[in-house]
Design an enzyme around this catalytic site. Sequence first.
Site, PDB file in Angstrom:
ATOM      1  N   ASN A 105      24.339  35.583  28.359  1.00  0.00           N
ATOM      2  CA  ASN A 105      25.727  35.196  28.134  1.00  0.00           C
ATOM      3  C   ASN A 105      25.821  34.275  26.916  1.00  0.00           C
ATOM      4  O   ASN A 105      24.812  33.954  26.283  1.00  0.00           O
ATOM      5  CB  ASN A 105      26.269  34.505  29.391  1.00  0.00           C
ATOM      6  CG  ASN A 105      27.774  34.616  29.511  1.00  0.00           C
ATOM      7  OD1 ASN A 105      28.470  34.989  28.566  1.00  0.00           O
ATOM      8  ND2 ASN A 105      28.306  34.285  30.671  1.00  0.00           N
ATOM      9  N   HIS A 154      35.339  40.221  28.691  1.00  0.00           N
ATOM     10  CA  HIS A 154      34.211  39.420  28.202  1.00  0.00           C
ATOM     11  C   HIS A 154      33.054  40.342  27.843  1.00  0.00           C
ATOM     12  O   HIS A 154      32.754  41.294  28.571  1.00  0.00           O
ATOM     13  CB  HIS A 154      33.776  38.435  29.288  1.00  0.00           C
ATOM     14  CG  HIS A 154      32.774  37.417  28.827  1.00  0.00           C
ATOM     15  ND1 HIS A 154      32.977  36.610  27.734  1.00  0.00           N
ATOM     16  CD2 HIS A 154      31.554  37.074  29.320  1.00  0.00           C
ATOM     17  CE1 HIS A 154      31.944  35.807  27.580  1.00  0.00           C
ATOM     18  NE2 HIS A 154      31.053  36.073  28.522  1.00  0.00           N
ATOM     19  N   CYS A 160      33.099  35.872  22.211  1.00  0.00           N
ATOM     20  CA  CYS A 160      31.966  36.433  22.956  1.00  0.00           C
ATOM     21  C   CYS A 160      31.478  37.743  22.356  1.00  0.00           C
ATOM     22  O   CYS A 160      30.278  38.011  22.308  1.00  0.00           O
ATOM     23  CB  CYS A 160      32.341  36.639  24.420  1.00  0.00           C
ATOM     24  SG  CYS A 160      33.603  37.910  24.676  1.00  0.00           S
TER      25      CYS A 160
END
Length: 444
Positions: A385, A364, A71
């Site tokens: 995202n 994250h 991520c």
Amino acid sequence: MDEKSLTPSKVTMIRRHYEEDAKNAILRHALSRHAVTSILYEPASLPGVNMCYSLDLKTMPALNQKSSGRCWIYAGLNLVREIIARKIGIKKLELSTNYLALFDKIEKSNYALENALYYANREKDDRELKFFLASPIGDGGQWDMLVNLIEKYGLVPMELFPDTYQSSNTHETDWIVTSYIRNFAAKAWRLVHEGKEEEARKLKEETMEKIYFLFLNAFGVPPERFDFEYETERGAYHREAGLAPLEFKEKYLGSSLRDYVSLINSPTEDKPFGKSYTIDRLGNVIEGRIVRHLNVEMGRMKELILAQLKDKTPVWFGSDVSFYRDRNAYAWDDRAIDYEGAFGLSVEGSKADMLDFSASAMNHAMLIVGVNLVEGEPTKWKIENSWGTDNGQQGYYAMSKSWFDKFVYQAVVHKKYLSSAELKAYEGEPIVLKPWDPMGTLAY
């Protein structure tokens, strides 16, 4: 011992109290067929977290990190592609996460082998040695680790070095290399304790070469030169021939990432605000910049984030996405799941307590690409995202103000927005935190 033990009389009393509360029968029936978050979901949390924003950056489509913990690379490259797109006037661009992930694995392996040599003169049960051997080459990372990779290796367009099965599903190769590193650590420990440091160094070089081969087989052999072709928003075709990855990076991005600084919000007693921090022996590229954070209050962090958003630039940030969120739904709000109403148990405490007692930490990284302001104050944030367009609203999410305040720990902004005092503090000698400090956790 009765006061310490779970005695039969205590169990009988607990069972009686359980049966006297009719709510437990309803919960038991529901939980037998449904997920906890499904039956405890509070739809009243939705009205305040819709997808309308007073400041909304129009960014490119969301991407998908698949079964990997990349991520932080996705979020970083999502920021980079917006910078490049604005510079050359294009609407579509995707950069290769596989390219940076390959060299991250290689550099982390080298870093881990050097750590094994560094700790080889310690006892076998040394806590720091055990900590580093627990997960030496995981997928996660920090902002400064991303900058190290881009500065050393450059950038490649995605279509020229796409993902492989292994780079999207890293469990097996990570396990193999982790086992190899631990085996090296054992051999190096014995060699060092026998006074054979030169043999240990030679073994490290041999081990590194084998690991390098493995990752090239798993992720692919990256291009040394390539042609970059693109079409501008006005339909003009361009082709830049024979670029090396570092040349591509210098031409289209330059050194701008060096000017971005990491802010953290850690309201714990051991980290006074307004000071710079680093984490002992955390990194990937040995010769690269250290992981460095400036601790600021949440109000100040939001001011700096807003300044960058108003300049039409997204913000890379790190948060704990374990709480009150539905991977499929678009709205993340701390009122969305009523744990306390159902079970009488709260899953959260103060932000400081949750950090100090291992209840929460950044896990994250994503991009902030919008905000809704009411009388100058943010009420919700738009998030890009990397879980694919099948989740959220085409891969985008809304975070409420209160969720943001509780679970956002890190944001990266250009240093031009900092005050002179903040910049001086950031650039000063950092306070070194222990390797397991929560501000050293990696984003996955």
